[in-house]
Design a protein around this motif. Sequence first.
Motif, PDB file in Angstrom:
ATOM      1  N   VAL A  58      14.389  41.456 -34.222  1.00 49.26           N
ATOM      2  CA  VAL A  58      12.988  41.719 -33.891  1.00 49.26           C
ATOM      3  C   VAL A  58      12.855  43.046 -33.141  1.00 49.26           C
ATOM      4  O   VAL A  58      11.938  43.829 -33.403  1.00 49.26           O
ATOM      5  CB  VAL A  58      12.400  40.550 -33.076  1.00 49.26           C
ATOM      6  N   GLY A  59      13.763  43.314 -32.236  1.00 53.10           N
ATOM      7  CA  GLY A  59      13.731  44.593 -31.516  1.00 53.10           C
ATOM      8  C   GLY A  59      13.875  45.777 -32.454  1.00 53.10           C
ATOM      9  O   GLY A  59      13.171  46.782 -32.319  1.00 53.10           O
ATOM     10  N   VAL A  60      14.792  45.651 -33.409  1.00 52.87           N
ATOM     11  CA  VAL A  60      14.969  46.723 -34.399  1.00 52.87           C
ATOM     12  C   VAL A  60      13.692  46.905 -35.209  1.00 52.87           C
ATOM     13  O   VAL A  60      13.222  48.029 -35.414  1.00 52.87           O
ATOM     14  CB  VAL A  60      16.172  46.419 -35.326  1.00 52.87           C
ATOM     15  N   LEU A  61      13.114  45.805 -35.648  1.00 57.45           N
ATOM     16  CA  LEU A  61      11.870  45.882 -36.434  1.00 57.45           C
ATOM     17  C   LEU A  61      10.721  46.472 -35.631  1.00 57.45           C
ATOM     18  O   LEU A  61       9.912  47.245 -36.164  1.00 57.45           O
ATOM     19  CB  LEU A  61      11.490  44.502 -36.966  1.00 57.45           C
ATOM     20  N   GLU A  62      10.637  46.133 -34.357  1.00 58.59           N
ATOM     21  CA  GLU A  62       9.580  46.704 -33.508  1.00 58.59           C
ATOM     22  C   GLU A  62       9.712  48.218 -33.418  1.00 58.59           C
ATOM     23  O   GLU A  62       8.721  48.945 -33.488  1.00 58.59           O
ATOM     24  CB  GLU A  62       9.618  46.082 -32.111  1.00 58.59           C
ATOM     25  N   ARG A  63      10.948  48.700 -33.263  1.00 57.49           N
ATOM     26  CA  ARG A  63      11.151  50.160 -33.171  1.00 57.49           C
ATOM     27  C   ARG A  63      10.819  50.839 -34.494  1.00 57.49           C
ATOM     28  O   ARG A  63      10.196  51.901 -34.521  1.00 57.49           O
ATOM     29  CB  ARG A  63      12.583  50.460 -32.726  1.00 57.49           C
ATOM     30  N   ILE A  64      11.218  50.227 -35.591  1.00 57.30           N
ATOM     31  CA  ILE A  64      10.900  50.773 -36.917  1.00 57.30           C
ATOM     32  C   ILE A  64       9.387  50.804 -37.108  1.00 57.30           C
ATOM     33  O   ILE A  64       8.818  51.820 -37.525  1.00 57.30           O
ATOM     34  CB  ILE A  64      11.573  49.957 -38.037  1.00 57.30           C
ATOM     35  N   ALA A  65       8.735  49.687 -36.796  1.00 55.46           N
ATOM     36  CA  ALA A  65       7.286  49.593 -36.986  1.00 55.46           C
ATOM     37  C   ALA A  65       6.545  50.614 -36.120  1.00 55.46           C
ATOM     38  O   ALA A  65       5.592  51.248 -36.582  1.00 55.46           O
ATOM     39  CB  ALA A  65       6.807  48.178 -36.675  1.00 55.46           C
ATOM     40  N   ARG A  70       3.310  55.301 -36.135  1.00 59.25           N
ATOM     41  CA  ARG A  70       2.859  56.606 -35.615  1.00 59.25           C
ATOM     42  C   ARG A  70       2.795  57.642 -36.725  1.00 59.25           C
ATOM     43  O   ARG A  70       1.838  58.419 -36.804  1.00 59.25           O
ATOM     44  CB  ARG A  70       3.792  57.080 -34.503  1.00 59.25           C
ATOM     45  N   GLU A  71       3.800  57.652 -37.592  1.00 56.17           N
ATOM     46  CA  GLU A  71       3.811  58.609 -38.706  1.00 56.17           C
ATOM     47  C   GLU A  71       2.640  58.372 -39.648  1.00 56.17           C
ATOM     48  O   GLU A  71       1.961  59.312 -40.062  1.00 56.17           O
ATOM     49  CB  GLU A  71       5.134  58.524 -39.471  1.00 56.17           C
ATOM     50  N   ALA A  72       2.388  57.103 -39.983  1.00 52.74           N
ATOM     51  CA  ALA A  72       1.294  56.770 -40.904  1.00 52.74           C
ATOM     52  C   ALA A  72      -0.059  57.093 -40.272  1.00 52.74           C
ATOM     53  O   ALA A  72      -0.940  57.673 -40.927  1.00 52.74           O
ATOM     54  CB  ALA A  72       1.359  55.291 -41.297  1.00 52.74           C
ATOM     55  N   ALA A  73      -0.228  56.749 -38.996  1.00 51.91           N
ATOM     56  CA  ALA A  73      -1.484  57.052 -38.309  1.00 51.91           C
ATOM     57  C   ALA A  73      -1.686  58.557 -38.207  1.00 51.91           C
ATOM     58  O   ALA A  73      -2.805  59.060 -38.346  1.00 51.91           O
ATOM     59  CB  ALA A  73      -1.507  56.409 -36.929  1.00 51.91           C
ATOM     60  N   GLY A  74      -0.596  59.287 -37.986  1.00 53.29           N
ATOM     61  CA  GLY A  74      -0.688  60.745 -37.938  1.00 53.29           C
ATOM     62  C   GLY A  74      -1.126  61.320 -39.269  1.00 53.29           C
ATOM     63  O   GLY A  74      -1.963  62.225 -39.331  1.00 53.29           O
ATOM     64  N   ALA A  75      -0.589  60.787 -40.351  1.00 52.13           N
ATOM     65  CA  ALA A  75      -0.968  61.259 -41.685  1.00 52.13           C
ATOM     66  C   ALA A  75      -2.435  60.965 -41.965  1.00 52.13           C
ATOM     67  O   ALA A  75      -3.157  61.793 -42.528  1.00 52.13           O
ATOM     68  CB  ALA A  75      -0.080  60.606 -42.748  1.00 52.13           C
TER      69      ALA A  75
END
Length: 107
Positions: A58-65, A70-75
């Motif tokens: 879950v921690g790994v997934l949270e960091r990925i998400a 942020r990248e998607a929102a930036g785009a």
Amino acid sequence: MSVEWDWWTVEFGDTHAGRVGVLVAEPLPEPLAALLVEITEQLTVTAAATPLAALRAVGVLERIAARVGREAAGAVGDDGMSAETVATALGTTRSKALVLLLTAQDR
């Protein structure tokens, strides 16, 4: 084990959302939706068998998400999309969409 579609539509905006009254303009691509269902099922099984491993995943997934979000929102922000348009597409409020867009500016 299967994921309840009512939960799925509320969380992810499945293309079947109209069946439970959730209006979402941007459905997930089917391969991604299937992968999210599979991850949910695997995490549920893992949490029952080895909770610490599930927490690590879950921690790994949270960091990925967080990073991809942020990248998607930036785009989306770079495309000049308004907070209202983003809110409608995500099935959320204008305030939450605005937070996403403003957070993405810090990337």
